[in-house]
Design an enzyme around this catalytic site. Structure first.
Site, PDB file in Angstrom:
ATOM      1  N   GLU A 160      10.640  -4.520   4.376  1.00 12.25           N
ATOM      2  CA  GLU A 160      10.730  -5.951   4.059  1.00 12.25           C
ATOM      3  C   GLU A 160      10.394  -6.188   2.575  1.00 12.25           C
ATOM      4  OE1 GLU A 160       9.170  -4.532   6.582  1.00 12.25           O
ATOM      5  OE2 GLU A 160       9.001  -5.839   8.324  1.00 12.25           O
ATOM      6  N   GLU A 168      -4.818  -6.362  14.833  1.00 17.21           N
ATOM      7  CA  GLU A 168      -4.270  -5.065  14.416  1.00 17.21           C
ATOM      8  C   GLU A 168      -5.367  -3.992  14.503  1.00 17.21           C
ATOM      9  OE1 GLU A 168      -0.802  -4.736  11.431  1.00 17.21           O
ATOM     10  OE2 GLU A 168      -2.490  -3.998  10.262  1.00 17.21           O
ATOM     11  N   HIS A 189      -5.051 -32.792  18.027  1.00 18.11           N
ATOM     12  CA  HIS A 189      -3.915 -33.627  18.429  1.00 18.11           C
ATOM     13  C   HIS A 189      -2.748 -32.780  18.914  1.00 18.11           C
ATOM     14  CE1 HIS A 189      -5.889 -37.274  17.036  1.00 18.11           C
ATOM     15  NE2 HIS A 189      -6.410 -36.482  16.102  1.00 18.11           N
ATOM     16  N   GLY A 213      -4.899  -1.658   4.916  1.00 18.79           N
ATOM     17  CA  GLY A 213      -4.089  -2.780   4.432  1.00 18.79           C
ATOM     18  C   GLY A 213      -4.734  -4.128   4.735  1.00 18.79           C
ATOM     19  N   LYS A 257       8.894  -0.576  13.855  1.00 16.40           N
ATOM     20  CA  LYS A 257       9.434  -0.318  12.505  1.00 16.40           C
ATOM     21  C   LYS A 257      10.511   0.758  12.591  1.00 16.40           C
ATOM     22  CE  LYS A 257       5.271  -0.941   9.680  1.00 16.40           C
ATOM     23  NZ  LYS A 257       4.325  -0.269   8.797  1.00 16.40           N
ATOM     24  N   LYS A 300       0.840  -1.197   0.000  1.00 16.25           N
ATOM     25  CA  LYS A 300       0.000   0.000   0.000  1.00 16.25           C
ATOM     26  C   LYS A 300       0.879   1.252   0.000  1.00 16.25           C
ATOM     27  CE  LYS A 300      -3.532   2.376   2.643  1.00 16.25           C
ATOM     28  NZ  LYS A 300      -4.450   2.373   3.778  1.00 16.25           N
TER      29      LYS A 300
HETATM   30  O1  LIG Z   1       1.104  -2.762   2.239  1.00 24.45           O
HETATM   31  P1  LIG Z   1       2.217  -2.171   3.027  1.00 24.45           P
HETATM   32  O2  LIG Z   1       2.191  -0.674   3.016  1.00 24.45           O
HETATM   33  O3  LIG Z   1       3.547  -2.691   2.564  1.00 24.45           O
HETATM   34  O4  LIG Z   1       2.031  -2.580   4.533  1.00 24.45           O
HETATM   35  C1  LIG Z   1       1.995  -3.920   4.919  1.00 24.45           C
HETATM   36  C2  LIG Z   1       1.384  -4.109   6.273  1.00 24.45           C
HETATM   37  O5  LIG Z   1       2.098  -3.374   7.247  1.00 24.45           O
HETATM   38  C3  LIG Z   1       1.205  -2.856   8.223  1.00 24.45           C
HETATM   39  O6  LIG Z   1       1.165  -1.486   8.097  1.00 24.45           O
HETATM   40  C4  LIG Z   1       1.632  -3.240   9.604  1.00 24.45           C
HETATM   41  O7  LIG Z   1       2.982  -3.199   9.782  1.00 24.45           O
HETATM   42  C5  LIG Z   1      -0.137  -3.480   7.893  1.00 24.45           C
HETATM   43  O8  LIG Z   1      -1.187  -2.738   8.339  1.00 24.45           O
HETATM   44  C6  LIG Z   1      -0.046  -3.640   6.425  1.00 24.45           C
HETATM   45  O9  LIG Z   1      -0.970  -4.560   5.953  1.00 24.45           O
END
Ligand SMILES: O=P(O)(O)OC[C@H]1O[C@](O)(CO)[C@@H](O)[C@@H]1O
Length: 575
Positions: A218, A362, A393, A276, A521, A212
């Site tokens: 990452e 969240e 199990h 998101g 973060k 988004k």
């Molecule tokens: O789509 P993006 O901006 O990479 O964010 C990924 C995810 O990270 C978050 O902001 C949480 O760290 C979520 O709400 C979101 O779905």
């Protein structure tokens, strides 16, 4: 914004206090006895919707509590909030945005304009682009740098930009279309990208960078590594060519995607009014449309829209998301049960617990009320779970005999998603048996009878009985789908989405922001350059120790620079 009109601090209301008293009363009541006391309970505490039956009769409450909870919801202004939500009012007040994921699936009663632009029209234009792209891909018209047809797609995204699409694709195994394989990489642990790429051909692999914000470190790190992988395979091709042919972006920040090098015509967008964790209905759902075909993606949206309609129109007492929200409020806030298990009895739904963990936790893991004051009560459960049979199990022992009560959702389907004889009956019998066992338990008398029938001595019976008693009284909902289809999956996920929203409204928190994920973060960004070198002043002792250990083992600094660390003698081997 409606708080002036309704109760400004719901926990000060008379109905709140009444519910607190009811909770004490209900804790003393045997859950199984409710059925004898109220013969119409099973049918009256159930809702049959087009896609499923919701049976909430195995819950630790009676009709009076239900009436009180509905009263609480009205006092909290749920009906008004629901109206404002569907009307596109900026109910995500801390971010100053409306929350309009229902618009992505045709779930609004009337179109909404944002900045003078019709939401319905932008959504349908983007869906049209998505459809065209999927058709090109399925027809084999998209090729990599060498002209080879695209056969594999890798979605690079995390959280809401990963969980929804993968959960849906797994759930719709029986509805796969086309022959393009979809893979997911969400973790910045390079092991995942390495594993996924190991099985792929650089000439025929397309990457979807799903983010988004298009800033998530990452995802962006994985995207850069994916490009390097292509560059290593095709040193003759320019980065521009590789990005142009083999990268697609899905984002609410199209400028950032283009800056990264993705062609404008390959950028699929969504908007900041889509959270998101509620974005699988948007272009973020592209992998679903690729794996299952656009028609199935459309059916998923239609199923969710039917739940939007139900949530919008049904009176609170006959409204499935509202009832589930109130039950969750009841357990989490009034009865003091902090956790909630999601237990799918469909292998295809194996990722649903993980998906709902993000969606629910969240959203409602908050401690400040809308007024900015400490909320003073639990706002949402810890969601966990896995497929029911595997759980049986593993952790069901805890559900049955721990003194902690963990309410659960059992989710199954009447129709099997395969053709093997005999399996489905065993599966469903287990699901029905587990909710029954959790509710009824087995008392000392019955245990003793059973042991005596087996010929055990009185002494043995006395010794063993306490261990075999199940106290029962463990509540659950059962959601029984007619079948697991794109449509019913859409309805099921939207059911939970609206449950989450309704719960947040009743508990007077903002469910659509997630400030709690920002702190970590920011710190990670600050610490990352310090791993290799640099001063660690100002960091706490534990963090300093961890980084110094990292530096010592990686050889980032010479041992002489490190403080003496006492190394303990190895302990004896443990299992
Ligand atoms: O789509 P993006 O901006 O990479 O964010 C990924 C995810 O990270 C978050 O902001 C949480 O760290 C979520 O709400 C979101 O779905």
């Amino acid at each position: 914004m409606q708080d002036a009109q309704f109760h400004s601090s719901i926990s000060q209301s008379a109905i709140w206090k009444q519910l607190q008293a009811r909770a004490l009363e209900m804790k003393k009541h045997r859950l199984a006895d409710f059925f004898a006391e109220d013969p119409a309970r099973a049918s009256d505490f159930s809702l049959e919707l087009p896609e499923f039956l919701l049976d909430y009769s195995k819950n630790q409450l009676d009709r009076r509590v239900l009436v009180d909870l509905l009263h609480l919801a009205r006092e909290a202004g749920l009906e008004q909030w629901r109206e404002d939500f569907f009307a596109g009012k900026p109910i995500n007040a801390t971010e100053g945005r409306p929350v309009l994921h229902p618009a992505l699936r045709g779930g609004l009663a009337e179109d909404v304009e944002i900045g003078g632009v019709s939401v319905t029209s932008v959504v349908s234009a983007e869906l049209g682009r998505l459809k065209e792209f999927v058709v090109l891909l399925h027809n084999g018209d998209l090729t990599g740098y060498s002209g080879k047809r695209i056969t594999d797609v890798v979605n690079l995204g995390v959280g809401g930009s990963h969980l929804g699409p993968q959960t849906a694709i797994e759930a719709l195994r029986a509805h796969r279309k086309g022959d393009v394989a979809v893979h997911f990489v969400s973790n910045v642990d390079g092991a995942q990208l390495t594993d996924v790429l190991a099985g792929l051909d650089a000439e025929s692999t397309l990457f979807i960078v799903s983010s988004k914000t298009f800033t998530t470190s990452e995802t962006m790190t994985n995207a850069r590594s994916a490009l390097k992988w292509l560059q290593r395979a095709a040193p003759e091709a320019s980065a521009e060519t590789l990005l142009g042919k083999q990268f697609v972006a899905v984002t609410a920040s199209p400028e950032a995607a283009q800056k990264f090098g993705v062609l404008p015509e390959r950028v699929f967008r969504f908007w900041d009014w889509v959270g998101g964790r509620f974005s699988l209905w948007s272009s973020i759902g592209l992998p679903i449309a690729i794996a299952c075909g656009f028609e199935n993606f459309r059916a998923l949206l239609d199923g969710a829209a039917s739940m939007d309609r139900h949530f919008r129109e049904a009176p609170l007492e006959a409204n499935a998301p509202v009832i589930m929200a109130l039950l969750s409020v009841w357990y989490c806030t009034f009865m003091g049960y902090p956790a909630h298990a999601v237990l799918p009895y469909e292998q295809a739904l194996h990722m649903l617990p993980a998906y709902l963990q993000q969606a629910d936790m969240e959203s409602n893991g908050k401690s400040v009320s809308r007024s900015g004051a400490d909320v003073g009560y639990p706002t949402g459960p810890l969601i966990w779970g896995q497929t029911g049979i595997n759980g049986q199990h593993a952790f069901y022992q805890y559900l049955h005999q721990s003194p902690q009560v963990v309410p659960a959702d059992f989710i199954g389907s009447v129709t099997p998603g395969h053709e093997l004889d005999g399996h489905h009956e065993i599966l469903l019998a287990n699901m029905f048996a587990q909710s029954q066992a959790l509710m009824n338990g087995v008392d000392a008398e019955s245990v003793a009878r059973e042991l005596s029938a087996k010929g055990l001595s009185q002494e043995e019976i006395k010794r063993l009985t306490p261990f075999k008693v199940h106290r029962g009284g463990k509540p659950s909902n059962t959601i029984l789908l007619k079948e697991l289809s794109p449509r019913s999956l859409g309805a099921l996920i939207a059911l939970y989405e609206h449950k989450i929203f309704a719960q947040g409204v009743v508990l007077q928190i903002y469910s659509f922001d997630q400030w709690g994920v920002e702190l970590g973060k920011g710190l990670a960004n600050k610490l990352e350059p310090k791993l290799a070198s640099g001063a660690l002043e100002g960091e706490d002792g534990s963090t300093v120790q961890l980084i110094e250990y990292y530096r010592r083992i990686t050889g980032a600094v010479t041992p002489a620079e490190l403080p003496e660390v006492e190394v303990a003698e190895p302990a004896g081997e443990q299992a």
